[in-house]
Design a protein around this motif. Structure first.
Motif, mmCIF file in Angstrom:
data_model
loop_
_atom_site.group_PDB
_atom_site.id
_atom_site.type_symbol
_atom_site.label_atom_id
_atom_site.label_comp_id
_atom_site.label_asym_id
_atom_site.label_seq_id
_atom_site.Cartn_x
_atom_site.Cartn_y
_atom_site.Cartn_z
ATOM 1 N N ASP A 1 0.818 -1.218 0.000
ATOM 2 C CA ASP A 1 0.000 0.000 0.000
ATOM 3 C C ASP A 1 0.849 1.265 0.000
ATOM 4 O O ASP A 1 0.403 2.314 0.464
ATOM 5 N N LEU A 2 2.072 1.166 -0.526
ATOM 6 C CA LEU A 2 2.984 2.298 -0.475
ATOM 7 C C LEU A 2 3.078 3.032 -1.805
ATOM 8 O O LEU A 2 4.022 3.775 -2.057
ATOM 9 N N GLY A 3 2.089 2.828 -2.672
ATOM 10 C CA GLY A 3 2.008 3.610 -3.891
ATOM 11 C C GLY A 3 3.139 3.318 -4.871
ATOM 12 O O GLY A 3 3.723 2.237 -4.894
ATOM 13 N N ASP A 4 3.439 4.330 -5.673
ATOM 14 C CA ASP A 4 4.398 4.226 -6.771
ATOM 15 C C ASP A 4 5.441 5.326 -6.614
ATOM 16 O O ASP A 4 5.135 6.508 -6.750
ATOM 17 N N GLY B 1 5.521 -1.966 -4.609
ATOM 18 C CA GLY B 1 5.855 -3.000 -3.636
ATOM 19 C C GLY B 1 6.250 -4.313 -4.265
ATOM 20 O O GLY B 1 7.168 -4.999 -3.802
ATOM 21 N N ASP B 2 5.572 -4.684 -5.352
ATOM 22 C CA ASP B 2 5.786 -6.016 -5.929
ATOM 23 C C ASP B 2 6.745 -6.027 -7.108
ATOM 24 O O ASP B 2 7.360 -7.056 -7.390
ATOM 25 N N HIS B 3 6.852 -4.918 -7.833
ATOM 26 C CA HIS B 3 7.756 -4.893 -8.988
ATOM 27 C C HIS B 3 8.092 -3.452 -9.347
ATOM 28 O O HIS B 3 7.515 -2.505 -8.807
ATOM 29 N N ALA B 4 9.050 -3.308 -10.254
ATOM 30 C CA ALA B 4 9.455 -1.984 -10.736
ATOM 31 C C ALA B 4 9.492 -2.002 -12.253
ATOM 32 O O ALA B 4 9.715 -3.043 -12.882
ATOM 33 N N VAL B 5 9.257 -0.823 -12.836
ATOM 34 C CA VAL B 5 9.371 -0.629 -14.279
ATOM 35 C C VAL B 5 10.396 0.467 -14.511
ATOM 36 O O VAL B 5 10.258 1.576 -13.984
ATOM 37 N N VAL B 6 11.440 0.154 -15.279
ATOM 38 C CA VAL B 6 12.517 1.099 -15.566
ATOM 39 C C VAL B 6 12.597 1.277 -17.079
ATOM 40 O O VAL B 6 12.765 0.301 -17.813
ATOM 41 N N ALA B 7 12.443 2.510 -17.548
ATOM 42 C CA ALA B 7 12.512 2.815 -18.983
ATOM 43 C C ALA B 7 13.698 3.734 -19.243
ATOM 44 O O ALA B 7 13.849 4.761 -18.584
ATOM 45 N N ILE B 8 14.525 3.353 -20.205
ATOM 46 C CA ILE B 8 15.726 4.103 -20.576
ATOM 47 C C ILE B 8 15.584 4.549 -22.026
ATOM 48 O O ILE B 8 15.258 3.739 -22.904
ATOM 49 N N VAL B 9 15.811 5.837 -22.270
ATOM 50 C CA VAL B 9 15.647 6.426 -23.601
ATOM 51 C C VAL B 9 17.020 6.684 -24.215
ATOM 52 O O VAL B 9 17.868 7.346 -23.605
ATOM 53 N N ARG C 1 13.949 1.462 -24.029
ATOM 54 C CA ARG C 1 14.281 0.136 -23.456
ATOM 55 C C ARG C 1 13.612 0.027 -22.090
ATOM 56 O O ARG C 1 13.929 0.794 -21.168
ATOM 57 N N THR C 2 12.669 -0.894 -21.952
ATOM 58 C CA THR C 2 11.886 -1.038 -20.725
ATOM 59 C C THR C 2 12.219 -2.351 -20.050
ATOM 60 O O THR C 2 12.261 -3.405 -20.694
ATOM 61 N N LYS C 3 12.461 -2.285 -18.737
ATOM 62 C CA LYS C 3 12.795 -3.467 -17.947
ATOM 63 C C LYS C 3 11.801 -3.601 -16.800
ATOM 64 O O LYS C 3 11.467 -2.609 -16.137
ATOM 65 N N TRP C 4 11.341 -4.831 -16.568
ATOM 66 C CA TRP C 4 10.450 -5.133 -15.448
ATOM 67 C C TRP C 4 11.255 -5.913 -14.415
ATOM 68 O O TRP C 4 11.851 -6.956 -14.738
ATOM 69 N N ASN D 1 16.759 11.040 -19.306
ATOM 70 C CA ASN D 1 16.583 10.103 -20.413
ATOM 71 C C ASN D 1 15.828 8.844 -19.981
ATOM 72 O O ASN D 1 16.166 7.731 -20.360
ATOM 73 N N GLY D 2 14.779 9.056 -19.191
ATOM 74 C CA GLY D 2 13.978 7.897 -18.826
ATOM 75 C C GLY D 2 12.995 8.185 -17.719
ATOM 76 O O GLY D 2 12.876 9.312 -17.227
ATOM 77 N N TRP D 3 12.280 7.127 -17.349
ATOM 78 C CA TRP D 3 11.305 7.220 -16.263
ATOM 79 C C TRP D 3 11.252 5.876 -15.553
ATOM 80 O O TRP D 3 11.603 4.835 -16.110
ATOM 81 N N ASN D 4 10.826 5.908 -14.289
ATOM 82 C CA ASN D 4 10.853 4.718 -13.444
ATOM 83 C C ASN D 4 9.641 4.709 -12.524
ATOM 84 O O ASN D 4 9.196 5.767 -12.061
ATOM 85 N N HIS D 5 9.157 3.501 -12.232
ATOM 86 C CA HIS D 5 8.063 3.308 -11.285
ATOM 87 C C HIS D 5 8.429 2.147 -10.371
ATOM 88 O O HIS D 5 8.633 1.016 -10.836
#
Length: 417
Positions: free
Chosen positions: A305-308, A322-330, A341-344, A315-319
């Motif tokens: 319950d700790l949000g995002d 609690g359970d996973h992360a999304v990392v995008a590199i431009v 380039r997106t990594k889970w 050159n990117g964005w990240n989320h």
């Protein structure tokens, strides 16, 4: 085509109207693209990957930035290294693009051999007086910030990355991204300029009309709205949302989870923004039903319950959830082509099919990235049209874009354009 001088680019920078998008040439011209690579991708800090891209000694991956090729690897002592992918003999590339496992770095041309630290250990037929110590691979300035690898190709990297480091080390600590696992990666090439890619990501003006999957868990109000256009009912709902934000942020921070917005967007070299965002619906994760995709939470997390924790970079964005992360590199490829380039990421011990379902983990951001690729291509095609004139940004929903464009112009000028 005649080579244009920096002063010619300067005229485009001068033509930018505050509060408006950039002049067309700043998105479309190849000489501007080359200047962008030199200024932003060589002299500023850029995200190139993750510690967990190379989890074991000998793991290596190649990242290409313009004409520059970098090797991100883990050496025999378990330390991260970033080295130029250029043999010190006659310049041959050592490794091909992609990931690999190596015990040494051996040049395929003349078998000059380097340790994983970059030291030259073998150079056949070079004579007894040849000094191997003077021919080690060139190292690159880099920082691992909570498991995100930031590199700067300049010998004088900007010092103001210190605020990003201070902010994110604390925020990312519970997620232990350094020891996470890359569960999936996609490479999507957008047919548009890298700045259009970044602008598209820094607003949610377009979200409700284009991202139905993301909007299950994402709250577009977080990125601004015009109160005069809302019905009384919608306005009250918006006010209630921000009352909830204030309450949640206070609660999260009281529990030891930094959450308030931190921005370094203007009058700086290192451009970033971070905030802990509320997740809508079930409130757990950015999935198609807003519930967690992985039953094994990241790192040391014990709560869903700790949000995002979102992080914009240059050159990117990240989320981080609690359970996973999304990392995008431009990574810019040309004036009109950009690699996203997106990594889970999941817990290093999470097992696909047992702890997480790969489709549920990835489907929202796969759909969102494909949708954004179409939007960026439409934007770039429009900017190429002779009818294009820089348009006004929304003062409610596109404040971040105006700041990004202003920062871009300021940094170009700071480097002599």
């Amino acid at each position: 085509m005649l080579n244009r001088l920096p002063s010619d680019i300067s005229a485009l920078l001068e033509a930018r109207t505050p509060g408006h998008s950039l002049p067309a040439g700043l998105y479309t011209r190849e000489d501007v693209f080359e200047a962008d690579i030199d200024v932003f991708f060589h002299k500023h800090w850029i995200c190139i990957g993750l510690d967990c891209d190379v989890p074991e000694p000998g793991d290596a991956t190649v990242v290409d930035i313009g004409k520059t090729s970098l090797i991100l690897l883990r050496d025999d002592e378990g330390e991260i290294r970033v080295l130029h992918n250029v043999c010190r003999h006659r310049g041959s590339r050592l490794l091909d693009p992609g990931t690999t496992i190596v015990s040494k770095l051996v040049c395929p041309y003349h078998t000059w051999t380097y340790e994983l630290t970059g030291e030259l250990s073998h150079a056949p037929h070079m004579g007894k007086d040849f000094d191997k110590e003077c021919h080690s691979l060139k190292a690159v300035n880099f920082k691992s910030i909570g498991g995100l690898i930031y590199a700067c190709l300049s010998d004088n990297p900007p010092e103001d990355i210190a605020r990003l480091e201070e902010t994110m080390l604390e925020r990312l600590a519970p997620y232990d991204i350094r020891n996470a696992k890359v569960a999936h990666q996609t490479d999507v090439i957008e047919n548009g300029n890298w700045k259009l890619t970044m602008e598209n990501n820094r607003e949610c003006y377009h979200c409700s009309a284009n991202h139905p999957e993301l909007c299950v868990s994402f709250v577009d109000l977080d990125f601004g709205f015009d109160p005069e256009t809302l019905s009384p009912e919608d306005l009250e709902q918006a006010r209630e949302h921000f009352r909830l934000y204030e309450e949640r942020t206070k609660g999260w921070e009281a529990d030891g989870y930094p959450s308030a917005a931190v921005e370094q967007l203007l009058d700086c070299a290192t451009n970033f923004r971070s905030q802990r965002l509320i997740i809508a619906g079930a409130g757990e994760s950015q999935t198609h039903d807003a519930t967690a995709a992985s039953s094994k939470l990241l790192g040391h997390m014990t709560r869903k319950d700790l949000g995002d924790v979102h992080l914009w970079g240059m050159n990117g964005w990240n989320h981080f959830m609690g359970d996973h992360a999304v990392v995008a590199i431009v990574i810019p490829l040309s004036a009109g082509r950009t690699l996203v380039r997106t990594k889970w990421l999941v817990h290093k011990d999470a097992v696909e099919g047992k702890d997480y379902d790969l489709d549920k983990l990835t489907d929202v951001w796969i759909a969102t990235t494909d949708q954004d690729a179409d939007l960026v291509a439409r934007s770039h095609a429009g900017v190429l049209d002779p009818a294009y004139r820089p348009g006004p940004y929304s003062k409610f929903s596109e404040i971040g874009l105006d700041k990004f464009a202003t920062w871009y112009v300021d940094r170009m000028r700071a480097h002599g354009y």
